[in-house]
Design a protein around this motif. Structure first.
Motif, PDB file in Angstrom:
ATOM      1  N   THR A  39      -9.893 -41.541 -13.133  1.00 43.22           N
ATOM      2  CA  THR A  39      -9.811 -43.102 -12.786  1.00 43.22           C
ATOM      3  C   THR A  39      -7.842 -43.739 -13.016  1.00 43.22           C
ATOM      4  O   THR A  39      -8.351 -43.850 -13.848  1.00 43.22           O
ATOM      5  CB  THR A  39     -10.279 -43.696 -12.293  1.00 43.22           C
ATOM      6  OG1 THR A  39     -12.289 -43.733 -11.986  1.00 43.22           O
ATOM      7  CG2 THR A  39      -9.993 -45.777 -11.322  1.00 43.22           C
TER       8      THR A  39
ATOM      9  N   LYS B  47     -15.009 -37.290 -13.602  1.00 39.95           N
ATOM     10  CA  LYS B  47     -14.389 -37.849 -12.763  1.00 39.95           C
ATOM     11  C   LYS B  47     -13.215 -38.732 -13.480  1.00 39.95           C
ATOM     12  O   LYS B  47     -13.427 -39.803 -14.238  1.00 39.95           O
ATOM     13  CB  LYS B  47     -15.471 -39.032 -11.428  1.00 39.95           C
ATOM     14  CG  LYS B  47     -14.930 -39.427 -10.924  1.00 39.95           C
ATOM     15  CD  LYS B  47     -14.909 -41.234 -10.092  1.00 39.95           C
ATOM     16  CE  LYS B  47     -14.349 -41.676  -9.275  1.00 39.95           C
ATOM     17  NZ  LYS B  47     -14.951 -43.618  -8.802  1.00 39.95           N
TER      18      LYS B  47
ATOM     19  N   GLU C 234     -14.931 -40.340 -16.583  1.00 39.38           N
ATOM     20  CA  GLU C 234     -16.089 -40.830 -16.718  1.00 39.38           C
ATOM     21  C   GLU C 234     -16.907 -39.165 -16.096  1.00 39.38           C
ATOM     22  O   GLU C 234     -16.555 -38.826 -14.830  1.00 39.38           O
ATOM     23  CB  GLU C 234     -17.093 -41.452 -15.354  1.00 39.38           C
ATOM     24  CG  GLU C 234     -16.108 -42.682 -14.954  1.00 39.38           C
ATOM     25  CD  GLU C 234     -16.112 -43.422 -14.545  1.00 39.38           C
ATOM     26  OE1 GLU C 234     -16.885 -45.030 -14.072  1.00 39.38           O
ATOM     27  OE2 GLU C 234     -15.631 -43.069 -13.597  1.00 39.38           O
TER      28      GLU C 234
ATOM     29  N   LYS D 100     -13.584 -50.473 -17.827  1.00 37.01           N
ATOM     30  CA  LYS D 100     -12.921 -52.014 -17.603  1.00 37.01           C
ATOM     31  C   LYS D 100     -13.417 -53.425 -17.901  1.00 37.01           C
ATOM     32  O   LYS D 100     -13.940 -53.830 -18.250  1.00 37.01           O
ATOM     33  CB  LYS D 100     -13.174 -51.440 -16.152  1.00 37.01           C
ATOM     34  CG  LYS D 100     -12.555 -52.643 -15.125  1.00 37.01           C
ATOM     35  CD  LYS D 100     -12.636 -52.489 -13.723  1.00 37.01           C
ATOM     36  CE  LYS D 100     -12.427 -53.482 -12.940  1.00 37.01           C
ATOM     37  NZ  LYS D 100     -12.136 -53.503 -11.102  1.00 37.01           N
TER      38      LYS D 100
ATOM     39  N   SER E  84      -1.401 -43.521  -8.755  1.00 37.18           N
ATOM     40  CA  SER E  84      -2.134 -42.730  -8.645  1.00 37.18           C
ATOM     41  C   SER E  84      -2.324 -41.302  -9.169  1.00 37.18           C
ATOM     42  O   SER E  84      -2.686 -40.751  -8.730  1.00 37.18           O
ATOM     43  CB  SER E  84      -0.966 -42.262  -7.482  1.00 37.18           C
ATOM     44  OG  SER E  84      -0.022 -41.605  -7.707  1.00 37.18           O
TER      45      SER E  84
ATOM     46  N   ALA F 268      -7.284 -46.322 -17.722  1.00 38.20           N
ATOM     47  CA  ALA F 268      -7.812 -45.227 -16.789  1.00 38.20           C
ATOM     48  C   ALA F 268      -8.456 -44.948 -17.769  1.00 38.20           C
ATOM     49  O   ALA F 268      -9.159 -45.752 -18.351  1.00 38.20           O
ATOM     50  CB  ALA F 268      -7.049 -44.143 -17.496  1.00 38.20           C
ATOM     51  N   ARG F 269      -9.845 -44.355 -16.040  1.00 37.89           N
ATOM     52  CA  ARG F 269     -11.375 -44.144 -17.200  1.00 37.89           C
ATOM     53  C   ARG F 269     -11.307 -42.773 -16.906  1.00 37.89           C
ATOM     54  O   ARG F 269     -11.599 -41.726 -16.001  1.00 37.89           O
ATOM     55  CB  ARG F 269     -12.347 -45.069 -15.858  1.00 37.89           C
ATOM     56  CG  ARG F 269     -12.272 -46.237 -16.062  1.00 37.89           C
ATOM     57  CD  ARG F 269     -13.374 -47.099 -15.879  1.00 37.89           C
ATOM     58  NE  ARG F 269     -13.198 -46.978 -14.345  1.00 37.89           N
ATOM     59  CZ  ARG F 269     -12.790 -48.025 -13.535  1.00 37.89           C
ATOM     60  NH1 ARG F 269     -11.893 -48.946 -14.179  1.00 37.89           N
ATOM     61  NH2 ARG F 269     -12.716 -47.983 -11.627  1.00 37.89           N
TER      62      ARG F 269
ATOM     63  N   ASP G  79      -7.770 -53.018 -16.309  1.00 37.71           N
ATOM     64  CA  ASP G  79      -8.612 -52.029 -15.739  1.00 37.71           C
ATOM     65  C   ASP G  79      -7.717 -50.645 -15.714  1.00 37.71           C
ATOM     66  O   ASP G  79      -6.611 -50.469 -15.007  1.00 37.71           O
ATOM     67  CB  ASP G  79      -7.795 -51.955 -13.948  1.00 37.71           C
ATOM     68  CG  ASP G  79      -9.483 -51.395 -13.023  1.00 37.71           C
ATOM     69  OD1 ASP G  79      -9.949 -50.636 -13.927  1.00 37.71           O
ATOM     70  OD2 ASP G  79      -9.301 -51.490 -12.144  1.00 37.71           O
TER      71      ASP G  79
END
Length: 232
Positions: free
Chosen positions: A107, A105, A172, A128, A113, A169-170, A167
Motif C-alpha cells: 500500500t 500486499k 503486509e 498507520k 499511487s 506505506a504499508r 498514513d
C-alpha cells in the motif's frame, strides 16, 4: 638455622600468604562485578540492514502483532523498514515484495499511487498512525452533539488522507503459510524497478519495550539525513 634466619623465613611466609589472599579477593571482586553487569544486560532485537548498489534497507523487521495483525498461520503480518535511495540523480520504485510466508500486499503512502523513492531520499513503511485527540483525523469527527461543526469535517479529513507521515506505506504479508516466531528470521525479497531484487533475512519484533528502542508504532526511523519520507 640461627634465630635471625628463622625469623626472616617466617616473615617471608606471612608476606606470601598475605599477597595470595589479596589476589584471591581481587579475583573474587572482578568475578562478582562481571556477573552483576551481565544480569543487567537485555537482549536487543534490532531490524536487519543491507546495502545493495543504490538502495539501502534499514531496520527491516516484522512488527509485533496487533491492530489486525496476528503473525499466525492464515493471518496477516506487517513488515516495517526504511528504504533509502543513495542515487544522486535517479528515482526508484518498489515494484513488489516476495516471501514464502505468503502473498504480499503493498500500500503506497497516503496521496501516492506507488512507493517511489526519490534520489537521495528515504521512504518509511510502518503501521498507520492511530488518530489521537487534536490530530486532523480526530478533528474530522469533532462535531458537537448538535452537529454545529459538521460542515468543517471534510476539509480536515481530506488533509489527513493525503499525509504520508500519518498514513505511511504499508507492506503486509497476507494468508500466512505458517506462524511467525520471535527469535527466527525469514527471507524476504524487495524488487525495485531500477535497482533490481534485494534479499534480506528479516527478524521478528519481540514486542517489549526493553528489547526495542524504536517508536511506539514500531516503525523505523529515517536514516542518514536523506530527507523526508515523501515520494512524487
Amino acid at each position: 638455622m640461627t634465630a635471625s634466619s628463622g625469623a626472616w623465613t617466617r616473615r617471608r611466609l606471612v608476606t606470601v600468604a598475605a599477597l595470595a589472599a589479596g589476589a584471591a579477593i581481587a579475583i573474587s571482586g572482578c568475578s562478582a562485578g562481571q556477573i552483576s553487569q551481565t544480569a543487567e544486560q537485555v537482549a536487543a532485537v534490532n531490524g536487519s540492514s543491507v546495502d545493495a548498489e543504490q538502495i539501502s534497507l534499514r531496520n527491516v523487521h516484522i512488527v509485533y502483532p496487533g491492530s489486525g495483525y496476528t503473525n499466525l498461520k492464515g493471518g496477516n503480518a506487517l513488515v516495517a523498514l526504511s528504504i533509502i535511495n543513495n542515487s544522486e540523480t535517479t528515482d526508484d520504485k518498489l515494484l513488489s515484495v516476495t516471501t514464502d510466508l505468503g502473498p504480499v500486499k503493498i500500500t503506497p503512502p497516503a496521496g501516492q499511487s506507488a512507493i517511489v523513492i526519490p534520489a537521495l531520499h528515504n521512504v518509511v513503511a510502518a503501521p498507520k498512525q492511530a488518530a489521537t485527540a487534536g490530530s486532523p483525523a480526530a478533528d474530522s469527527h469533532g462535531a458537537d452533539s448538535h452537529g454545529s461543526d459538521s460542515h468543517a469535517a471534510p476539509a480536515t479529513g481530506d488533509k489527513a488522507a493525503t499525509d504520508p507521515e500519518a498514513d505511511p506505506a504499508r507492506i503486509e504479508i497476507t494468508g500466512l503459510t505458517r506462524d511467525i516466531i520471535p527469535g527466527l528470521t525469514y527471507s524476504v525479497v524487495f524488487n525495485f524497478e531500477r535497482n533490481g531484487p534485494v534479499k534480506i533475512e528479516v527478524p521478528v519484533d519481540a514486542g517489549t519495550a526493553t528489547e526495542r528502542h524504536e517508536s511506539d508504532k514500531s516503525g523505523p526511523a529515517a536514516e542518514g539525513g536523506h530527507g523526508g519520507s515523501g515520494g512524487h
